[in-house]
Design an enzyme around this catalytic site. Structure first.
Site, PDB file in Angstrom:
ATOM      1  N   ARG A 135       0.698  -1.140  -0.035  1.00 10.83           N
ATOM      2  CA  ARG A 135       0.118  -0.084   0.025  1.00 10.83           C
ATOM      3  C   ARG A 135       0.994   1.355  -0.075  1.00 10.83           C
ATOM      4  O   ARG A 135       0.509   2.155  -0.775  1.00 10.83           O
ATOM      5  CB  ARG A 135      -0.952  -0.073   1.348  1.00 10.83           C
ATOM      6  CG  ARG A 135      -2.021  -1.125   1.496  1.00 10.83           C
ATOM      7  CD  ARG A 135      -3.150  -1.180   0.692  1.00 10.83           C
ATOM      8  NE  ARG A 135      -3.832  -2.388   1.088  1.00 10.83           N
ATOM      9  CZ  ARG A 135      -4.073  -3.539   0.134  1.00 10.83           C
ATOM     10  NH1 ARG A 135      -3.096  -3.772  -0.771  1.00 10.83           N
ATOM     11  NH2 ARG A 135      -4.788  -4.439   0.488  1.00 10.83           N
ATOM     12  N   GLU A 144     -14.189 -14.714   8.685  1.00  8.75           N
ATOM     13  CA  GLU A 144     -13.844 -14.265   7.533  1.00  8.75           C
ATOM     14  C   GLU A 144     -13.479 -15.217   6.434  1.00  8.75           C
ATOM     15  O   GLU A 144     -12.381 -15.678   6.035  1.00  8.75           O
ATOM     16  CB  GLU A 144     -13.008 -13.121   7.360  1.00  8.75           C
ATOM     17  CG  GLU A 144     -12.532 -12.658   6.225  1.00  8.75           C
ATOM     18  CD  GLU A 144     -11.757 -11.333   5.896  1.00  8.75           C
ATOM     19  OE1 GLU A 144     -11.154 -10.950   7.173  1.00  8.75           O
ATOM     20  OE2 GLU A 144     -11.440 -10.762   4.817  1.00  8.75           O
ATOM     21  N   LYS A 163     -17.778 -12.077   8.320  1.00  9.80           N
ATOM     22  CA  LYS A 163     -17.063 -11.292   7.225  1.00  9.80           C
ATOM     23  C   LYS A 163     -16.786 -11.889   5.796  1.00  9.80           C
ATOM     24  O   LYS A 163     -15.909 -12.308   5.625  1.00  9.80           O
ATOM     25  CB  LYS A 163     -15.780 -10.509   7.816  1.00  9.80           C
ATOM     26  CG  LYS A 163     -15.075  -9.602   6.724  1.00  9.80           C
ATOM     27  CD  LYS A 163     -13.954  -8.973   7.432  1.00  9.80           C
ATOM     28  CE  LYS A 163     -13.282  -8.110   6.431  1.00  9.80           C
ATOM     29  NZ  LYS A 163     -12.208  -7.282   7.103  1.00  9.80           N
ATOM     30  N   SER A 178     -14.000  -5.435   1.140  1.00  9.69           N
ATOM     31  CA  SER A 178     -14.212  -4.906  -0.043  1.00  9.69           C
ATOM     32  C   SER A 178     -13.395  -5.707  -1.111  1.00  9.69           C
ATOM     33  O   SER A 178     -13.925  -5.310  -2.320  1.00  9.69           O
ATOM     34  CB  SER A 178     -13.519  -3.424  -0.116  1.00  9.69           C
ATOM     35  OG  SER A 178     -12.343  -3.222   0.296  1.00  9.69           O
ATOM     36  N   GLY A 179     -12.310  -6.395  -0.679  1.00  7.76           N
ATOM     37  CA  GLY A 179     -11.913  -7.252  -1.845  1.00  7.76           C
ATOM     38  C   GLY A 179     -11.419  -6.849  -3.142  1.00  7.76           C
ATOM     39  O   GLY A 179     -11.026  -7.602  -4.025  1.00  7.76           O
ATOM     40  N   GLY A 180     -11.043  -5.527  -3.352  1.00  9.35           N
ATOM     41  CA  GLY A 180     -10.451  -5.120  -4.637  1.00  9.35           C
ATOM     42  C   GLY A 180     -11.578  -4.158  -5.225  1.00  9.35           C
ATOM     43  O   GLY A 180     -11.308  -3.657  -6.406  1.00  9.35           O
ATOM     44  N   ARG A 210      -9.384  -1.628   2.009  1.00  5.39           N
ATOM     45  CA  ARG A 210      -9.014  -0.815   0.970  1.00  5.39           C
ATOM     46  C   ARG A 210     -10.022   0.247   0.452  1.00  5.39           C
ATOM     47  O   ARG A 210      -9.818   1.453   0.240  1.00  5.39           O
ATOM     48  CB  ARG A 210      -8.451  -1.518  -0.301  1.00  5.39           C
ATOM     49  CG  ARG A 210      -7.517  -1.931  -0.261  1.00  5.39           C
ATOM     50  CD  ARG A 210      -7.125  -3.053  -1.170  1.00  5.39           C
ATOM     51  NE  ARG A 210      -7.903  -4.405  -1.053  1.00  5.39           N
ATOM     52  CZ  ARG A 210      -7.888  -5.528  -1.555  1.00  5.39           C
ATOM     53  NH1 ARG A 210      -7.281  -5.502  -2.560  1.00  5.39           N
ATOM     54  NH2 ARG A 210      -8.654  -6.680  -1.141  1.00  5.39           N
TER      55      ARG A 210
END
Ligand code: 13P
Length: 338
Positions: A33, A177, A219, A261-263, A292
């Site tokens: 990041r 998750e 999640k 959000s996974g991208g 993200r």
């Protein structure tokens, strides 16, 4: 913590209008990041970045809890207060990532198993003493040619359930998750199929491990076509498929579902959650636990410079308020520019 405290915490994590900030990037992920804004991943950069997010003035209005990484949990703000003290003061529940990462699953090329069970009870006891009230464990399911295998899904579900039972035993609410990755060109239908099988297995194992469903938070990924799929879906299509899949697999006893959000871009993740909450009343709270999608805009405004802290906080607060609106199905694209 007694059962009633677990339930109270789980409900507070999915309180109306609020969601969870995932700020638990491991050393490898935060380096990635920071590379995107051309700064080195030094300990001070990592500390200062998290301080910027956590000290955003109105954070308690849209963030119920923060997932930290072990290093962050032990960090202090510039004024000498620990992040735990600071978050509690803001009405935000401190949480921690406790898995040690997804590693290659031996014998199953292209698939992953999440590690971190050894010594977990002792680590959880220490985290609880440090003020942590919830934890996170992420399992990764990859869609590809001939995968996921049933074996990989079950092995990951078993580990998730062992982790969840341990957490509850020491008074910590587990975020469970299971992430079906968005990577690849698979269809939305295939994602729905794999997510359904995964959640069925997860709840089978949670039940077998005597995990209290009222004292946990799920999640998952949204049901969504792969990033490279030729046929992408509208927020409404994603919302309908996701809610349909969960109605079939997630017991109503679970207080809330917080999406990763996974991208997805921040705007996509917000619009998709909003579309779900527009579909009407659901058995569980439908909320966010974005990494993200909550952070990207703040990170780009900050750029690692102390003079940009206010600008970074402004972007974080803006996205937080938009996600909060999506909790009520009251987000509009026009609000993006505000
Ligand atoms: P993203 O929202 O960036 O997918 O991160 C959430 C998370 O905690 C993944 O484990």
């Amino acid at each position: 913590m007694a059962q009633q405290d677990l339930v109270k915490t789980a409900r507070a994590m999915v309180a109306k209008g609020k969601g969870i900030l995932a700020a638990d990037e491991s050393f490898g992920t935060i380096e990635k990041r920071f590379k995107s804004i051309n700064i080195a991943s030094t300990e001070e950069h990592r500390r200062a970045y998290r301080e910027m997010l956590f000290t955003t003035g109105d954070i308690g209005q849209y963030i119920s809890g923060v997932i930290m990484f072990d290093e962050t949990l032990r960090h202090k703000a510039a004024d000498g207060r620990s992040f735990v003290v600071l978050l509690n003061k803001a009405g935000v529940i401190p949480g921690i990532k406790v898995d040690t990462g997804a590693k290659d699953l031996a014998g199953y090329p292209g698939e992953k198993i999440t590690e971190g069970l050894d010594g977990l009870r002792e680590r959880l006891v220490e985290y609880h003493k440090l003020g942590v009230r919830f934890a996170k464990w992420r399992a990764v399911i990859t869609i590809g040619d001939g995968i996921p295998t049933r074996f990989c899904i079950d092995a990951n579900a078993h580990a998730l359930a062992r982790y969840a039972a341990l957490c509850q035993d020491v008074g910590i609410v587990p975020i469970v998750e299971p992430e079906v990755l968005m990577d690849g060109g698979h269809s939305g239908e295939r994602c729905e199929d794999v997510t359904t099988t995964t959640l069925e297995s997860v709840f089978f194992h949670l039940h077998a491990h005597r995990v209290s469903l009222e004292g946990m938070v799920l999640k998952p990924n949204m049901v969504i076509p792969g990033k490279k799929a030729p046929q992408q879906w509208t927020p409404r299509q994603i919302a309908e498929a996701t809610v349909r899949c969960f109605l079939r697999t997630v017991p109503a006893a679970v207080p809330g579902i917080v999406f990763l959000s996974g991208g997805q871009t921040p705007a996509e993740a917000t619009a998709n959650l909003d579309a779900m909450n527009r579909l009407g009343k659901h058995p569980w709270e439908l909320s966010y636990s974005y990494g993200r999608a909550l952070q990207d805009e703040a990170l780009k405004a900050w750029l690692g410079k102390p003079e940009n802290v206010a600008a970074g906080q402004k972007m974080f607060a803006h996205r937080g308020h938009l996600c909060s609106a999506a909790r009520f199905g009251k987000y509009e694209v026009g609000m993006e520019a505000a």
